[in-house]
Design an enzyme around this catalytic site. Structure first.
Site, PDB file in Angstrom:
ATOM      1  N   PRO A 161      35.714  48.409  37.939  1.00  0.00           N
ATOM      2  CA  PRO A 161      36.575  49.433  38.537  1.00  0.00           C
ATOM      3  C   PRO A 161      37.952  48.857  38.855  1.00  0.00           C
ATOM      4  O   PRO A 161      38.098  47.674  39.162  1.00  0.00           O
ATOM      5  CB  PRO A 161      35.861  49.789  39.858  1.00  0.00           C
ATOM      6  CG  PRO A 161      34.544  49.055  39.839  1.00  0.00           C
ATOM      7  CD  PRO A 161      34.703  47.915  38.881  1.00  0.00           C
ATOM      8  N   GLY A 162      38.930  49.724  38.782  1.00  0.00           N
ATOM      9  CA  GLY A 162      40.260  49.363  39.290  1.00  0.00           C
ATOM     10  C   GLY A 162      40.309  49.700  40.767  1.00  0.00           C
ATOM     11  O   GLY A 162      39.418  49.316  41.523  1.00  0.00           O
ATOM     12  N   TYR A 216      39.601  41.547  37.354  1.00  0.00           N
ATOM     13  CA  TYR A 216      39.985  40.127  37.427  1.00  0.00           C
ATOM     14  C   TYR A 216      38.796  39.202  37.118  1.00  0.00           C
ATOM     15  O   TYR A 216      38.909  37.997  37.238  1.00  0.00           O
ATOM     16  CB  TYR A 216      40.708  39.772  38.731  1.00  0.00           C
ATOM     17  CG  TYR A 216      39.983  40.015  40.039  1.00  0.00           C
ATOM     18  CD1 TYR A 216      38.812  39.340  40.359  1.00  0.00           C
ATOM     19  CD2 TYR A 216      40.521  40.874  41.000  1.00  0.00           C
ATOM     20  CE1 TYR A 216      38.174  39.529  41.568  1.00  0.00           C
ATOM     21  CE2 TYR A 216      39.897  41.087  42.216  1.00  0.00           C
ATOM     22  CZ  TYR A 216      38.717  40.411  42.491  1.00  0.00           C
ATOM     23  OH  TYR A 216      38.088  40.605  43.692  1.00  0.00           O
ATOM     24  N   THR A 245      27.197  51.876  51.746  1.00  0.00           N
ATOM     25  CA  THR A 245      28.628  52.181  51.971  1.00  0.00           C
ATOM     26  C   THR A 245      29.362  52.319  50.634  1.00  0.00           C
ATOM     27  O   THR A 245      28.838  51.966  49.575  1.00  0.00           O
ATOM     28  CB  THR A 245      29.328  51.043  52.765  1.00  0.00           C
ATOM     29  OG1 THR A 245      29.294  49.853  51.950  1.00  0.00           O
ATOM     30  CG2 THR A 245      28.643  50.763  54.102  1.00  0.00           C
TER      31      THR A 245
END
Ligand code: HXC
Ligand code: NAP
Length: 295
Positions: A199-200, A158, A28
């Site tokens: 990744p953002g 983060y 996915t």
């Protein structure tokens, strides 16, 4: 509408010819996008996750499009025995594995005080334990066979800033980043490279359903957090991943590449808030600042 340059495939045809690459969580979202692109570039791709029906559908879809073999393997990466079995099945199928993308993840938003210890475990077990399980099983194999290999870990921004409301994920991703940097040094002598992508915002069903359920999608315009004022295209992440998993990036080791349109730095810079000031206000502001003398 014409496709933007950044949403186009980047590497030359055949750039991954002869490579065998395993992507966890490859059925996915971003894992699927990377798998499709690696396959287009000539790699034999293995995708592994818990849901065999999803994996099989994705494998058929990709191989129909690329005419290249994609092999689905059911595996819960949090279980070391299943990961050892995954290694065996991968070797039985293709004889070797050259690249591992630790992409499988679990995450959801919640105030931390609402979490049970099992909820914390669930996320840590997929993200951190899943990553070290795969890294250890495949790493031991590569070292024993004296085979060069590349590992690409998918983290988040983060991982280093931390984030409220996704604390298990933040803790786990920080651990994955530590593994990336530690083993980049320790296992370089075996020819095993480690890098990470942070990744953002890249919309996927898996992430958006758990991080922005229901009306939250409409109430928070996440694009506004991004200086480039857009979210990421799956292909641009796949372009970066293909480069980092390929031999073209042979001298890059221990790096984490952020692909977030400047989002995390936007939240970090102390005076970034001044973006709200209009251009025509700056003459007056400059006048006031220049008028401060000797105080
Ligand atoms: C509080 C919750 C919860 C919720 C589950 N739990 N969901 N607690 N709030 N929303 C608790 C359960 O009650 C249970 O604790 C424990 O967590 C385990 O739940 P299970 O459903 O049994 O776990 P499991 O089947 O292993 O599922 C794992 C999962 C699920 C993480 C909870 O969401 C999952 O399968 N996710 C996979 C895909 C995914 O998350 N994709 C998004 C990645 S996005 P108790 O105590 O009741 O037994 C990402 C992007 C980050 O990482 C950055 C984006 C910008
Ligand atoms: P996703 O589609 O939900 O992908 C997560 C995948 O992990 C699923 O295919 C899932 O498959 C698999 N998985 C979960 N638990 C597993 C387990 N125990 N064993 C094996 N596989 C497991 O979400 P996504 O957005 O594409 O995320 C992909 C990666 O990008 C993750 O590492 C995520 O943290 C990272 N990321 C995403 C974003 C974003 O904006 N989308 C931002 C930053 C980082 P099964 O359910 O079949 O197991």
């Amino acid at each position: 509408m014409q496709q933007q340059e950044f949403a186009k495939p980047m590497l030359r045809e055949g750039a991954l010819d002869g490579k065998v690459i395993l992507i966890t969580g490859g059925g996915t979202g971003l894992g699927k996008a990377m798998g499709k692109y690696f396959s287009e570039l000539g790699a034999k791709v293995l995708i592994a996750s818990r849901k065999s029906d999803v994996l099989e559908k994705t494998a058929l879809e990709i191989s129909a499009a690329t005419k290249n073999e994609v092999f689905p393997v059911q595996c819960d990466v949090s279980d070391y025995k299943q990961v050892e079995e995954l290694l065996k099945k991968s070797l039985d199928k293709f004889g070797r594995v050259d690249g591992l993308v630790n992409n499988a993840a679990g995450n959801f938003i919640s105030p931390t005080e609402r979490l049970s210890n099992k909820a914390f475990d669930a996320v840590i077990n997929i993200v951190l334990k899943g990553t070290y399980n795969c890294t250890l099983a495949f790493g031991k194999h590569w070292i024993e066979k004296q085979q060069k290999a590349t590992v690409l870990n998918i983290v988040t921004t983060y991982s280093w800033t931390g984030s409220a409301f996704v604390v298990p994920s933040a803790a786990a991703k920080a651990g994955v980043l530590a593994i990336t940097r530690s083993l980049a040094v320790e296992w370089a002598k075996y020819g095993i490279r480690f890098n990470a992508i942070a990744p953002g915002l890249f919309p996927t069903k898996g992430a958006w359903d758990r991080l922005l359920p229901g009306d939250l999608k409409n109430n928070f315009d996440l694009k506004k957090k991004v200086p480039l004022n857009r979210v990421g295209e799956h292909q641009e992440l796949s372009n970066l991943a293909a480069y980092l998993i390929s031999d073209f990036s042979a001298f890059i080791n221990g790096e984490v590449v952020t692909i977030d349109g400047g989002e995390w730095l936007n939240g970090a810079g102390q005076f970034n808030i001044l973006q709200a000031i209009k251009n025509e206000q700056w003459d007056e502001i400059e006048r006031m600042v220049r008028s401060v003398k000797g105080s």
